[in-house]
Design an enzyme around this catalytic site. Structure first.
Site, PDB file in Angstrom:
ATOM      1  N   GLU A   1      53.952  62.702  23.655  1.00  0.00           N
ATOM      2  CA  GLU A   1      53.722  63.593  24.774  1.00  0.00           C
ATOM      3  C   GLU A   1      55.046  64.014  25.394  1.00  0.00           C
ATOM      4  OE1 GLU A   1      51.183  61.266  27.256  1.00  0.00           O
ATOM      5  OE2 GLU A   1      52.832  60.199  28.221  1.00  0.00           O
TER       6      GLU A   1
ATOM      7  N   GLU B   1      48.687  54.464  36.742  1.00  0.00           N
ATOM      8  CA  GLU B   1      50.120  54.776  36.796  1.00  0.00           C
ATOM      9  C   GLU B   1      50.332  56.285  36.674  1.00  0.00           C
ATOM     10  OE1 GLU B   1      52.303  52.451  34.004  1.00  0.00           O
ATOM     11  OE2 GLU B   1      51.771  50.553  34.972  1.00  0.00           O
TER      12      GLU B   1
ATOM     13  N   ASN C   1      46.134  50.498  33.650  1.00  0.00           N
ATOM     14  CA  ASN C   1      46.164  49.105  33.222  1.00  0.00           C
ATOM     15  C   ASN C   1      44.922  48.412  33.763  1.00  0.00           C
ATOM     16  OD1 ASN C   1      48.692  49.117  31.834  1.00  0.00           O
ATOM     17  ND2 ASN C   1      49.707  49.206  33.818  1.00  0.00           N
TER      18      ASN C   1
ATOM     19  N   ARG D   1      43.770  45.505  34.258  1.00  0.00           N
ATOM     20  CA  ARG D   1      44.032  44.079  34.487  1.00  0.00           C
ATOM     21  C   ARG D   1      44.780  43.944  35.803  1.00  0.00           C
ATOM     22  NH1 ARG D   1      49.433  44.432  33.659  1.00  0.00           N
ATOM     23  NH2 ARG D   1      50.199  45.695  31.911  1.00  0.00           N
TER      24      ARG D   1
ATOM     25  N   PHE E   1      71.613  45.845  30.183  1.00  0.00           N
ATOM     26  CA  PHE E   1      70.839  45.586  31.402  1.00  0.00           C
ATOM     27  C   PHE E   1      69.872  44.419  31.256  1.00  0.00           C
ATOM     28  CE2 PHE E   1      71.762  50.219  31.686  1.00  0.00           C
ATOM     29  CZ  PHE E   1      72.638  50.146  32.757  1.00  0.00           C
TER      30      PHE E   1
END
Length: 722
Positions: free
Chosen positions: A255, A330, A345, A347, A403
């Site tokens: 996407e 999200e 999600n 959960r 990171f």
């Protein structure tokens, strides 16, 4: 199986049999663990508190491990529910096992042979008589087949129904359902990508940049951004491999990648009676490799209108799929506050504690109530925003490597900052715990809150300074640096934050001139205090040595590439340190034996950690989050050091080293092969993430020191070139 719970012998073993019939199971009846991790919950659960008279389950199983298992157990205990933990053989002494009333081993260290073994977990449910299962997050938490098997057993799943999981677990189907519910979606290809070349063709049609991600994915795994054809091919290969490894499903979708977006998610809560509400948003834009690092609630970016619009769309999606539990929708949000559905999600989300802090709702309590069949007692009007909360994910990772690459080891010293106000630690480790390559490297979710964002940031900084972790490399230096960085403080963040703020990678705390002076003063004071301490003989009858000391000690302090001359003396209970013409006063009230030093420097309190104090002036000290390797010597000794030749640096351009501990997933070369600069030579997998390693220079392969399936250590030589 009949068990007399009043007269059970507790059994411990290092290994578990792979057969469920011979699994060693430990029942712990009426036993309180001596060590309760992060035991002090923040006193926040004021919205719809637990009703002890309300009907609930007698016993539940937590089909997970670590901090989330501990988190669920704590709420279950408050509700008067008995708990069962499952564990692998290497987790037999883990805190979540100690905290539960009962525990049963379901296999060996590899997750696929324990926490992902549905057959053994189902048999454990039968053995223990658990009436419901809370899956936590990860593992089987979004596995519709597992939910169906529980239903067939007559056992409740503390989560949504199988249809909701199936619909939202498949990225293609979830996008279609979101569109039907009137949710904004990102443009992209709605079919299945066949192979790497098909991925390239689709990416060209959609238009670069594109996001290549696993259809069944989540948690940042199986996701790659591609800006050209070559990256699309590489992204398809690595994403499909990670997807197969993590989810058992290698389907990939493509996407449009929304450049420079914010990642903002909406917490939803639904019941089995058609009710659904949203509990505001969480800002999750600080990420590395598509995995969150720092989250906060609410978002500094959203206005009330955008918040309501996002919340209404999230609730519309929840109702469209008949969602009945806690879940998260999200979104990607651009600079104009346009928002697009990313995924749902199905959960409990890792970062759920910050929502609990600003709403007063115990989400685990609500999940258990809903699973029992109770309707929501909370109305949308009950959900307000009270203050601010920030979650810092403390990982066993080296932040100086991309990171955060995983670190393994044993926690030789571990002390959470729970003595500070408005601090919550959701952890699943204790002193002595082992951080291994088998599971996620998270140590703790450090949650700090306050009446304002500024207070939440300040409390987070204090907590990170006071958090003692020894035995593994951790990411506290990066977390603390982010919290003090100007863009973060102002709220100017996006998912590109880390590479934009640290374009050359994270290099540790860059000290200001005043901070350098304070660090120098602290090091000089520690050195002199240690020198004075070493002259004292305790409980000895021997004659004391000379107590005479020079009036002033002249020192050279080395850290990083700096050599700082200074002088220090004792003056009326203080150390007086002169650095670059400035005099700094350090109060002599700190203890060298304490892992934390609260130092008063020129009237300002600083928290530092003394990690190592060596016999030759070596001092390793954590200051402002970063550990500095220092050396403090007299000016006379320093003159001799200047005569010692420097050790020549070894040329490692002809070697490919493992950047972290892990498992060799694949090898792409052999002795005698010619490889070009940047060509992949092998792939290392650690904590379910795959890392492609390439040659730093062109040349002929002279040796490959590992084979597929080998476990490797950090800095181990994998491939050598001529």
């Amino acid at each position: 199986m009949s068990v007399n719970m009043a007269a059970v012998v507790v059994v411990r073993a290092r290994r578990c049999s792979p057969s469920i019939k011979t699994l060693l199971h430990t029942y712990r009846n009426g036993h309180k663990s001596r060590h309760v991790l992060g035991a002090r919950f923040c006193s926040i659960y004021t919205t719809d508190p637990i009703d002890p008279k309300e009907a609930t389950f007698e016993k539940i199983m937590i089909a997970n491990r670590g901090e989330i298992a501990c988190r669920v157990i704590k709420t279950a205990k408050k509700m008067g529910i008995k708990t069962v933990s499952i564990h692998s053989d290497v987790d037999s002494n883990a805190p979540h096992v100690k905290l539960a009333d009962e525990a049963i081993c379901v296999g060996t260290a590899q997750a696929r042979d324990s926490y992902l073994r549905m057959d053994r977990i189902l048999e454990a449910i039968k053995l223990t008589g658990a009436q419901a299962v809370h899956p936590g997050y990860g593992f089987l938490s979004e596995n519709a087949e597992f939910v169906q098997k529980l239903e067939d057993l007559g056992v409740s799943f503390i989560g949504p129904n199988a249809n909701a999981i199936t619909g939202m677990g498949d990225k293609l189907e979830s996008k279609r359902l979101a569109m039907e519910a009137g949710v904004n979606t990102i443009p992209g290809f709605d079919g299945i990508v066949k192979d790497a070349e098909d991925c390239v063709r689709i990416s060209r049609d959609v238009g670069y940049p594109v996001m290549i991600k696993a259809s069944a994915g989540g948690g940042g795994k199986g996701m790659r951004i591609a800006w050209n054809d070559e990256e699309a091919r590489e992204g398809f290969k690595l994403s499909s491999q990670e997807a197969a490894s993590s989810f058992g499903d290698d389907r990939i979708l493509v996407e449009k990648f929304v450049d420079n977006p914010r990642h903002i998610e909406i917490q939803v809560l639904g019941d089995k009676h058609g009710n659904a509400i949203y509990l505001n948003e969480r800002e999750c834009s600080i990420q590395r490799r598509n995995q969150k690092v720092i989250e906060e609630a609410p978002s500094v970016f959203l206005d009330e209108g955008t918040r309501k619009a996002m919340g209404k769309q999230a609730v519309a999606l929840a109702k469209r799929i008949g969602y009945s539990s806690a879940g998260t929708v999200e979104f990607l949000v651009d600079s104009q506050r346009n928002f697009y559905f990313l995924e749902m999600n199905t959960r409990l989300q890792v970062e759920h504690p910050i929502t609990e802090c600003i709403t007063g709702v115990d989400l685990v309590h609500q999940m258990i109530r809903v699973a029992k069949g109770h309707p929501l007692r909370i109305q949308q009007s009950d959900i307000t925003i009270r203050g601010w909360a920030i979650e810092s994910r403390v990982y066993a990772e080296d932040p100086f490597k991309n990171f955060g690459l995983p670190s393994i080891g044993r926690l030789s010293k571990y002390q959470e900052p729970l003595h500070l106000p408005k601090v919550r630690c959701d952890s699943g480790v204790e002193e002595g715990s082992n951080i291994s390559i088998y599971y996620d490297p998270m140590i703790c979710k450090l949650v700090c809150y306050g009446s304002s964002r500024e207070e939440a940031i300040e409390n987070s900084i204090k907590a990170l300074d006071a958090y003692v972790i020894r035995g593994v490399t951790h990411n506290i230096p990066l977390l603390r640096d982010i919290l003090t960085e100007a863009r973060f403080v102002s709220g100017d963040i996006s998912t590109n934050y880390l590479p934009e703020v640290y374009p050359d990678g994270f290099k540790g705390k860059q000290l200001t001139s005043q901070e350098q002076i304070n660090l120098t003063a602290m090091l000089a004071s520690v050195h002199l205090k240690n020198t004075l301490r070493s002259r004292n003989f305790v409980n000895q009858s021997r004659v004391k040595g000379s107590s005479k000391l020079p009036t002033v000690c002249n020192l050279i302090i080395k850290y990083g590439d700096k050599e700082v001359p200074c002088s220090v003396k004792v003056d009326d209970g203080n150390f007086k340190v002169t650095v670059n013409g400035a005099t700094v006063t350090v109060n002599d009230q700190f203890d060298l034996a304490s892992p934390l030093i609260e130092a008063n420097i020129n009237g300002t309190w600083e928290t530092v950690q003394l990690i190592k104090l060596g016999p030759a002036g070596e001092i390793r000290i954590r200051y402002r989050g970063t550990a500095f390797q220092c050396q403090v010597v007299s000016q006379e000794v320093h003159r001799y050091f200047s005569l010692i030749p420097e050790k020549p640096k070894v040329d490692q351009s002809k070697q490919v080293l493992s950047p972290m501990p892990g498992l060799v997933k694949s090898i792409a070369c052999g002795p005698g092969d010619m490889v070009a600069e940047g060509q992949e030579v092998c792939v290392i997998e650690a904590m379910k993430m795959q890392n492609s390693l390439s040659a730093a220079t062109s040349g002929k392969v002279v040796a490959v020191h590992v084979k597929e399936g080998d476990t490797v250590e950090e800095e181990q030589i994998l491939v050598e070139l001529e």
